[in-house]
Design a protein around this motif. Structure first.
Motif, short mmCIF file in Angstrom:
data_model
loop_
_atom_site.label_atom_id
_atom_site.label_comp_id
_atom_site.label_asym_id
_atom_site.label_seq_id
_atom_site.Cartn_x
_atom_site.Cartn_y
_atom_site.Cartn_z
N LEU A 22 37.19 30.19 40.67
CA LEU A 22 36.11 30.22 39.69
C LEU A 22 35.34 31.54 39.75
CD1 LEU A 22 34.74 26.56 39.97
CD2 LEU A 22 36.36 27.50 38.33
N HIS A 23 35.11 32.05 40.94
CA HIS A 23 34.43 33.34 41.05
C HIS A 23 35.27 34.46 40.45
CE1 HIS A 23 30.78 32.39 43.19
NE2 HIS A 23 31.44 31.66 44.06
N GLU A 25 37.42 34.15 37.97
CA GLU A 25 37.33 34.00 36.52
C GLU A 25 35.98 34.50 36.01
OE1 GLU A 25 38.33 30.09 35.09
OE2 GLU A 25 39.98 29.89 36.51
N SER A 26 34.93 34.19 36.73
CA SER A 26 33.60 34.64 36.33
C SER A 26 33.49 36.16 36.35
CB SER A 26 32.54 34.03 37.25
OG SER A 26 31.25 34.46 36.89
N SER A 27 34.03 36.78 37.40
CA SER A 27 33.98 38.23 37.51
C SER A 27 34.75 38.90 36.38
CB SER A 27 34.54 38.67 38.86
OG SER A 27 33.75 38.19 39.92
N GLN A 29 35.27 37.66 33.38
CA GLN A 29 34.46 37.52 32.16
C GLN A 29 33.30 38.51 32.15
OE1 GLN A 29 33.09 33.55 31.48
NE2 GLN A 29 35.07 32.81 30.75
N GLU A 30 32.63 38.65 33.30
CA GLU A 30 31.46 39.52 33.36
C GLU A 30 31.86 40.97 33.11
OE1 GLU A 30 27.68 40.53 36.29
OE2 GLU A 30 29.10 38.95 36.81
N LYS A 50 30.96 31.19 28.56
CA LYS A 50 30.99 32.14 29.68
C LYS A 50 30.42 31.49 30.94
CE LYS A 50 32.22 35.25 26.63
NZ LYS A 50 32.05 34.46 25.42
N PHE A 51 31.01 31.85 32.08
CA PHE A 51 30.56 31.30 33.36
C PHE A 51 29.12 31.71 33.68
CE2 PHE A 51 35.01 30.60 34.17
CZ PHE A 51 35.05 29.59 35.10
N ALA A 53 28.22 33.01 36.40
CA ALA A 53 28.05 32.38 37.72
C ALA A 53 27.36 33.33 38.69
CB ALA A 53 29.42 31.98 38.29
N SER A 80 25.06 26.23 34.17
CA SER A 80 26.24 26.78 33.50
C SER A 80 27.46 25.92 33.84
CB SER A 80 26.45 28.25 33.90
OG SER A 80 27.47 28.84 33.14
N LYS A 114 29.07 23.04 28.43
CA LYS A 114 29.08 23.58 29.79
C LYS A 114 28.90 22.48 30.82
CE LYS A 114 27.77 28.40 29.29
NZ LYS A 114 26.88 29.48 29.74
#
Length: 224
Positions: A22-23, A25-27, A29-30, A50-51, A53, A80, A114
């Motif tokens: 998950l981290h 995927e979040s990175s 996206q960011e 968007k995450f 996170a 989120s 979400k």
């Protein structure tokens, strides 16, 4: 010397694998977020899938802080997709197992889509270790946090800036002496969080404050 920092989170391997995924995927996206932002679509619409996170090192710090303080009642403002919530639930669950009592992670999320995704990730982590420790409140947090609040040990505040100060003021009557308030992105978003930071740093409001040197900043405030 070890090549990487130790991970304080005590959890089965499938939860660590889930969190790493998950981290990542979040990175991703960011990193691409600049490509999503445009003047033709509202911020809420652009962020709905968007995450956003909390960074992994910050999540591990929050977990460690909760374990150190034996925190059992946590409010998360801005859940989120529920990544940081997993860390909170694991810490609260471990504290309850070690010393008994009652506790819960009260998680808030405005967007139903979400919230649904967060529930799916929590179920993947496991009902016994994660889901059962979370009280997810979906909708306008000014309404969902009006009632049924315990004395609060820690607040994690990672939300759109205009809502931040009203959310904190809603919780303040429930903060115990020594309660910790954590606010993400207080270096990068200092201007957007100006009202919140001014409130937290005003001596008459009864907080001590430090800006931790994580990426983009992490404000740690203690109610004294």
């Amino acid at each position: 010397m070890a090549s990487s920092s130790p991970n304080p989170v005590v959890a089965p391997s499938h939860i660590h694998a889930l969190l790493d995924r998950l981290h990542e995927e979040s990175s991703t996206q960011e990193a691409a977020l600049g490509n999503y932002l445009s003047g033709t679509v509202s911020f809420d619409d652009q962020m709905r899938d968007k995450f956003i996170a909390l960074d992994q090192d910050k999540c591990q710090f929050v977990y460690q802080l909760l374990r150190a303080t034996n925190g059992k009642n946590v409010v998360e403002i801005g859940t989120s997709f529920g990544v940081s919530t997993i860390y909170l639930a694991l810490a609260v669950g471990s504290n309850l197992e070690a010393s008994g009592g009652e506790g819960k992670v009260i998680a808030t999320e405005k967007e139903p889509s979400k919230a649904e995704k967060a529930r799916a990730y929590w179920k993947e982590a496991g009902d016994e270790l994660v889901t059962r420790h979370i009280d997810l409140r979906v909708g306008d947090l000014i309404e969902t946090l009006k009632n049924d609040l315990p004395t609060v040990d820690l607040v994690l505040l990672d939300i759109w800036a205009p809502v931040a100060l009203p959310a904190l003021k809603l919780l303040e009557p429930k903060l115990r002496t020594g309660a910790v308030i954590l606010v993400d992105n207080t270096i990068e978003s200092a201007t957007r969080y100006a009202d919140l930071l001014a409130h937290l740093r005003a001596p008459e409001n009864g907080y001590t404050n430090i800006t931790l040197p994580y990426t983009k900043g992490l404000e740690m405030c203690v109610k004294v």
